[in-house]
Structure formats: C-alpha cells, structure tokens
Design a protein around this motif. Structure first.
Motif, mmCIF file in Angstrom:
data_model
loop_
_atom_site.group_PDB
_atom_site.id
_atom_site.type_symbol
_atom_site.label_atom_id
_atom_site.label_comp_id
_atom_site.label_asym_id
_atom_site.label_seq_id
_atom_site.Cartn_x
_atom_site.Cartn_y
_atom_site.Cartn_z
ATOM 1 N N ASP A 158 0.827 -1.199 0.000
ATOM 2 C CA ASP A 158 0.000 0.000 0.000
ATOM 3 C C ASP A 158 0.868 1.259 0.000
ATOM 4 O O ASP A 158 2.104 1.192 -0.068
ATOM 5 C CB ASP A 158 -0.993 -0.013 1.167
ATOM 6 C CG ASP A 158 -0.330 0.092 2.538
ATOM 7 O OD1 ASP A 158 0.806 0.623 2.632
ATOM 8 O OD2 ASP A 158 -0.948 -0.333 3.528
ATOM 9 N N GLU A 159 0.224 2.402 0.039
ATOM 10 C CA GLU A 159 0.947 3.677 -0.056
ATOM 11 C C GLU A 159 1.765 3.985 1.180
ATOM 12 O O GLU A 159 2.584 4.916 1.178
ATOM 13 C CB GLU A 159 -0.058 4.800 -0.333
ATOM 14 C CG GLU A 159 -0.722 4.660 -1.702
ATOM 15 C CD GLU A 159 -1.849 5.664 -1.927
ATOM 16 O OE1 GLU A 159 -1.821 6.333 -2.969
ATOM 17 O OE2 GLU A 159 -2.741 5.751 -1.050
ATOM 18 N N ASN A 160 1.569 3.203 2.254
ATOM 19 C CA ASN A 160 2.387 3.347 3.462
ATOM 20 C C ASN A 160 3.486 2.290 3.527
ATOM 21 O O ASN A 160 4.082 2.074 4.579
ATOM 22 C CB ASN A 160 1.500 3.247 4.710
ATOM 23 C CG ASN A 160 0.506 4.394 4.793
ATOM 24 O OD1 ASN A 160 0.839 5.536 4.501
ATOM 25 N ND2 ASN A 160 -0.730 4.086 5.180
ATOM 26 N N GLU A 161 3.727 1.606 2.393
ATOM 27 C CA GLU A 161 4.760 0.573 2.281
ATOM 28 C C GLU A 161 4.444 -0.678 3.100
ATOM 29 O O GLU A 161 5.337 -1.469 3.410
ATOM 30 C CB GLU A 161 6.137 1.124 2.693
ATOM 31 C CG GLU A 161 6.626 2.286 1.855
ATOM 32 C CD GLU A 161 6.842 1.875 0.398
ATOM 33 O OE1 GLU A 161 7.589 0.929 0.150
ATOM 34 O OE2 GLU A 161 6.249 2.534 -0.488
ATOM 35 N N VAL A 162 3.183 -0.890 3.437
ATOM 36 C CA VAL A 162 2.763 -2.073 4.190
ATOM 37 C C VAL A 162 2.352 -3.165 3.201
ATOM 38 O O VAL A 162 1.599 -2.915 2.254
ATOM 39 C CB VAL A 162 1.593 -1.740 5.135
ATOM 40 C CG1 VAL A 162 1.099 -3.005 5.842
ATOM 41 C CG2 VAL A 162 2.023 -0.690 6.155
ATOM 42 N N LEU A 163 2.860 -4.368 3.446
ATOM 43 C CA LEU A 163 2.534 -5.504 2.592
ATOM 44 C C LEU A 163 1.327 -6.255 3.146
ATOM 45 O O LEU A 163 1.263 -6.546 4.347
ATOM 46 C CB LEU A 163 3.724 -6.455 2.488
ATOM 47 C CG LEU A 163 4.997 -5.880 1.852
ATOM 48 C CD1 LEU A 163 6.105 -6.918 1.880
ATOM 49 C CD2 LEU A 163 4.732 -5.411 0.436
ATOM 50 N N THR A 164 0.383 -6.568 2.278
ATOM 51 C CA THR A 164 -0.830 -7.266 2.675
ATOM 52 C C THR A 164 -0.954 -8.567 1.894
ATOM 53 O O THR A 164 -0.941 -8.545 0.654
ATOM 54 C CB THR A 164 -2.084 -6.413 2.404
ATOM 55 O OG1 THR A 164 -1.962 -5.176 3.094
ATOM 56 C CG2 THR A 164 -3.338 -7.134 2.853
ATOM 57 N N PRO A 165 -1.074 -9.714 2.575
ATOM 58 C CA PRO A 165 -1.271 -10.979 1.866
ATOM 59 C C PRO A 165 -2.579 -10.963 1.082
ATOM 60 O O PRO A 165 -3.588 -10.405 1.527
ATOM 61 C CB PRO A 165 -1.312 -12.018 2.991
ATOM 62 C CG PRO A 165 -0.608 -11.366 4.140
ATOM 63 C CD PRO A 165 -0.944 -9.910 4.035
ATOM 64 N N TYR A 166 -2.530 -11.596 -0.067
ATOM 65 C CA TYR A 166 -3.661 -11.554 -0.986
ATOM 66 C C TYR A 166 -3.739 -12.902 -1.699
ATOM 67 O O TYR A 166 -2.736 -13.404 -2.207
ATOM 68 C CB TYR A 166 -3.432 -10.403 -1.961
ATOM 69 C CG TYR A 166 -4.377 -10.288 -3.122
ATOM 70 C CD1 TYR A 166 -5.739 -10.105 -2.946
ATOM 71 C CD2 TYR A 166 -3.890 -10.329 -4.424
ATOM 72 C CE1 TYR A 166 -6.596 -9.975 -4.027
ATOM 73 C CE2 TYR A 166 -4.727 -10.186 -5.513
ATOM 74 C CZ TYR A 166 -6.087 -10.013 -5.305
ATOM 75 O OH TYR A 166 -6.924 -9.884 -6.376
ATOM 76 N N LYS A 167 -4.911 -13.511 -1.707
ATOM 77 C CA LYS A 167 -5.089 -14.837 -2.285
ATOM 78 C C LYS A 167 -6.174 -14.813 -3.356
ATOM 79 O O LYS A 167 -7.179 -14.122 -3.218
ATOM 80 C CB LYS A 167 -5.487 -15.857 -1.204
ATOM 81 C CG LYS A 167 -4.443 -16.065 -0.124
ATOM 82 C CD LYS A 167 -4.941 -17.045 0.930
ATOM 83 C CE LYS A 167 -3.890 -17.263 2.014
ATOM 84 N NZ LYS A 167 -2.758 -18.076 1.522
ATOM 85 N N ILE A 168 -5.948 -15.598 -4.394
ATOM 86 C CA ILE A 168 -6.954 -15.815 -5.423
ATOM 87 C C ILE A 168 -7.271 -17.308 -5.406
ATOM 88 O O ILE A 168 -6.385 -18.143 -5.656
ATOM 89 C CB ILE A 168 -6.445 -15.382 -6.800
ATOM 90 C CG1 ILE A 168 -6.065 -13.898 -6.776
ATOM 91 C CG2 ILE A 168 -7.481 -15.653 -7.881
ATOM 92 C CD1 ILE A 168 -5.266 -13.455 -7.975
ATOM 93 N N ILE A 169 -8.501 -17.652 -5.077
ATOM 94 C CA ILE A 169 -8.907 -19.045 -4.937
ATOM 95 C C ILE A 169 -9.609 -19.485 -6.217
ATOM 96 O O ILE A 169 -10.620 -18.897 -6.621
ATOM 97 C CB ILE A 169 -9.855 -19.239 -3.741
ATOM 98 C CG1 ILE A 169 -9.263 -18.608 -2.467
ATOM 99 C CG2 ILE A 169 -10.150 -20.725 -3.546
ATOM 100 C CD1 ILE A 169 -7.966 -19.207 -2.035
#
Length: 242
Positions: free
Chosen positions: A186-197
């Motif tokens: 994100d714009e704050n350099e935070v990484l977020t896990p993301y899954k496509i099932i």
C-alpha cells in the motif's frame, strides 16, 4: 475499515490441492508469471438496431502459470497426476571387451533390443551375435577383440531410480483446487497478503517443450480452464487484513 490504495508486483506462489478432498498435491513457488483471466459476456436483444435488453452469460475464465524453474512433478498436472517409478528407454553406451568374442550389456537391457557396432560406427555395420542373460556373444569371435571398445544400442527397463509420466488418450487431467498467493503493497509501504482461490481448475493438455543451446532458458506455460465446483463456487479474491 479504511480504504487504502494498493499495488501489486509479486508473482503468485501456487498451492495446488485435490478438488474433492483438498489434499495437497504440489506447492510451487518458482513461477515467473501467474495470470487469471475472467470473462462474463452479455448478449442483447435488439430493436431497430439498438440494444434494448441485456442477458448475462455465465462467467468463464482461464489461469496460467509460466515458469523456467520447476519440479518434474509439475508436468503430471497435464496428465492423470500419477508419477510412475518404472520406465523403459533407449541407451547408447560404449563398452570395452575383456573376453574375446563377448561383451557385457548395459544393466536392464531388454531381451531382443541389443545391437552392437564397432566404436565410431554406431548404426553402421552390425556385429551379429546372440544374447544370454547380460552377455552378448558374437557369431564370429574375432569381431569382439579384448582391449577394444564397441558401441551398444539397446532399450533398458528400470524399476527404480526413474520417474515417468505418460501422455496418452487414456490418461486425462484431473481438476484441482488452487490458491494463488501473493502480496500487495500500500501507499504506506505495508505488505498485505492476498489470495486468489480457483475452486475448480482443469489443466489443458496443450503445452510446448523447447530445448535450445542459445537464447533464454526453456519456459513452460500451464493453462487451466476455470469451472464451477459442485457448490457453485468459481473464483474468490481474499485479502488478509489482520
């Protein structure tokens, strides 16, 4: 929940499981590109040449995995998923003669498939003879001289130390439950896990193998057709916010 803009530049790791039992089949984390393509076309009733009433067709789609570094088991997705532990294949070996008139055959040589030639004449003038066990005996003993080398072409059969996949019309690909896992920043350099099932992904049997001594290393692309599962699930997108 605060909405924050995010971007992605991370290929997915791929978790492949049995569609019925959810038992893990293969975890694959060396892809270069993963894609998901979903379409849902609409058809229209026309009146005087203009669109008046729309009807949505069912969604459909494909997913792909493109890779240059991968395990042998990845190929099994395009057949019935079974990796066999025995195989037969041709070999060409150079063997020295230690007893006039006879030479030892390669281990596992299949009876009736061994052909012997002078060194440097593979496929040329055949040295006639007979096979008993693992030994080839020439009809004319002087054709196999002690201290000389000869080339043998034969089919060997191995029951260990090999892996085999068979591609034929009797072996059809299974469907798989696949999770494609990545992260977004994100714009704050935070990484977020993301899954496509992908609830039911059926591998296509179309693929191309290419081996070359020049250019880029060989690349393999797997394509899956996306189907509904028995509960009507198709594709989910999941963001892990914790």
């Amino acid at each position: 929940m605060t909405n924050i803009n995010k971007a992605n530049r991370q290929v997915c790791d791929v978790d492949i499981r049995d569609v019925a039992t959810r038992k893990p089949v293969l975890f694959f984390d060396t892809a270069n590109t993963t894609t998901q393509n979903i379409t849902g076309e609409t058809v229209f009733a026309m009146a005087k040449g203009t669109k008046k009433v729309g009807f949505a067709n069912p969604v459909e789609g494909t997913a792909t995995i493109e890779t240059q570094v991968y395990p042998f088991e990845l190929y099994s997705l395009m057949t019935d998923g079974i990796v066999e532990s025995s195989a037969s294949y041709p070999v060409r070996e150079t063997v020295g003669c230690t007893e006039e008139g006879s030479i030892d055959l390669p281990e596992g040589a299949v009876n009736g498939t061994a052909f012997v030639f002078a060194k440097g004449d593979f496929g040329g003038a055949e040295i006639k003879g007979s096979v008993s066990g693992t030994k080839f005996t020439a009809e004319t003993a002087t054709e196999l001289a002690v201290g000389s080398e000869y080339e043998i072409g034969c089919i060997v059969s191995k029951a260990s130390g090999v892996k085999k996949l068979s591609f034929n019309n009797k072996k059809l690909p299974k469907a798989y439950y696949i999770s494609m896992n990545t992260v977004e920043k994100d714009e704050n350099e935070v990484l977020t896990p993301y899954k496509i099932i992908l609830y039911k992904a059926q591998p296509q049997r179309n693929f191309e193998l290419s081996q070359s001594s020049e250019g880029d290393p060989a690349s393999l692309t797997l394509t899956f057709d996306l189907l509904e599962d028995k509960d009507g699930n198709f594709v989910d997108m999941v963001e892990i916010t914790e």
